[in-house]
Design a protein around this motif. Structure first.
Motif, PDB file in Angstrom:
ATOM      1  N   GLU A  38      -9.006   0.098  -7.101  1.00 50.88           N
ATOM      2  CA  GLU A  38      -8.507   0.335  -5.739  1.00 50.88           C
ATOM      3  C   GLU A  38      -9.015  -0.790  -4.850  1.00 50.88           C
ATOM      4  O   GLU A  38     -10.214  -1.060  -4.796  1.00 50.88           O
ATOM      5  CB  GLU A  38      -8.993   1.691  -5.205  1.00 50.88           C
ATOM      6  N   ASN A  39      -8.087  -1.458  -4.184  1.00 54.72           N
ATOM      7  CA  ASN A  39      -8.427  -2.556  -3.287  1.00 54.72           C
ATOM      8  C   ASN A  39      -8.642  -2.029  -1.870  1.00 54.72           C
ATOM      9  O   ASN A  39      -8.213  -0.920  -1.533  1.00 54.72           O
ATOM     10  CB  ASN A  39      -7.312  -3.609  -3.297  1.00 54.72           C
ATOM     11  N   GLN A  40      -9.260  -2.849  -1.027  1.00 53.76           N
ATOM     12  CA  GLN A  40      -9.543  -2.445   0.356  1.00 53.76           C
ATOM     13  C   GLN A  40      -8.273  -2.189   1.160  1.00 53.76           C
ATOM     14  O   GLN A  40      -8.273  -1.412   2.095  1.00 53.76           O
ATOM     15  CB  GLN A  40     -10.402  -3.491   1.046  1.00 53.76           C
ATOM     16  N   ASN A  41      -7.161  -2.834   0.767  1.00 52.70           N
ATOM     17  CA  ASN A  41      -5.911  -2.648   1.521  1.00 52.70           C
ATOM     18  C   ASN A  41      -5.119  -1.417   1.062  1.00 52.70           C
ATOM     19  O   ASN A  41      -3.995  -1.209   1.489  1.00 52.70           O
ATOM     20  CB  ASN A  41      -5.040  -3.901   1.440  1.00 52.70           C
ATOM     21  N   GLY A  42      -5.695  -0.593   0.192  1.00 53.78           N
ATOM     22  CA  GLY A  42      -5.034   0.636  -0.250  1.00 53.78           C
ATOM     23  C   GLY A  42      -4.168   0.485  -1.498  1.00 53.78           C
ATOM     24  O   GLY A  42      -3.622   1.461  -1.993  1.00 53.78           O
ATOM     25  N   GLU A  79      -3.651   4.287  -1.169  1.00 46.67           N
ATOM     26  CA  GLU A  79      -4.869   4.889  -1.734  1.00 46.67           C
ATOM     27  C   GLU A  79      -4.595   5.822  -2.915  1.00 46.67           C
ATOM     28  O   GLU A  79      -5.067   6.948  -2.971  1.00 46.67           O
ATOM     29  CB  GLU A  79      -5.664   5.591  -0.644  1.00 46.67           C
ATOM     30  N   GLY A  80      -3.793   5.342  -3.866  1.00 48.26           N
ATOM     31  CA  GLY A  80      -3.654   6.065  -5.119  1.00 48.26           C
ATOM     32  C   GLY A  80      -2.298   6.606  -5.478  1.00 48.26           C
ATOM     33  O   GLY A  80      -2.124   7.154  -6.565  1.00 48.26           O
ATOM     34  N   TYR A  81      -1.304   6.490  -4.623  1.00 50.92           N
ATOM     35  CA  TYR A  81       0.036   6.990  -4.948  1.00 50.92           C
ATOM     36  C   TYR A  81       0.772   5.959  -5.799  1.00 50.92           C
ATOM     37  O   TYR A  81       0.893   4.793  -5.409  1.00 50.92           O
ATOM     38  CB  TYR A  81       0.834   7.303  -3.679  1.00 50.92           C
TER      39      TYR A  81
END
Length: 146
Positions: A39-43, A92-94
């Motif tokens: 997971e990157n900071q930009n989602g 964030e994960g979708y």
């Protein structure tokens, strides 16, 4: 891994007065499974599921017990197989889309008509038991609605 999947003799129909016997599909392999989530900071990010199998082989045996590969007649000669599924994610994960890869250098099947019947029968019964098979009405086999 050593997997035995079979059907009892009572579920097979024999002709010409032959006695039915149990049939078991034996699968042997050395497998490794890897999962990874980034997971990157930009989602954005990705989720990876990777299976690697070495010496993947199969045979049909008359008993529900382990048979050494050297003592069994293989229906699938040893092969190496890699399978990878990557889900690219946003928000964030979708999951936004997926990549699928399957790699196998060569795979040799050696099946007599009897072996084909046993393997298809066992596969059909496993999918029914795990309720993976869809019926023509769109419902899963074995499910009921009130």
């Amino acid at each position: 891994a050593h997997i035995l999947v079979g059907r009892p003799a009572s579920e097979f129909v024999c002709s010409r007065g032959r006695q039915p016997t149990d049939y078991v599909v034996q699968i042997l392999t050395n497998a490794s499974i890897m999962t990874q989530s980034i997971e990157n900071q930009n989602g954005t990010g990705s989720r990876t599921f990777h299976i690697s199998m070495e010496d993947f082989s199969a045979s049909v045996n008359p008993d529900f017990r382990h048979v050494n590969a050297s003592d069994a007649t293989p229906i699938l000669s040893p092969a190496a197989v890699d399978c990878r599924i990557v889900y690219h994610t946003v928000g964030e994960g979708y999951a936004s889309f997926q990549d699928f890869s399957f790699d196998c250098e060569s795979m040799a099947w050696k099946m007599a008509p009897h072996d084909i019947r046993v393997v298809s029968s066992v596969a059909r019964k496993v999918t029914e038991r795990l309720q993976l098979l869809q019926t023509t009405s769109g419902k899963k086999a074995g499910s009921s609605q009130s």
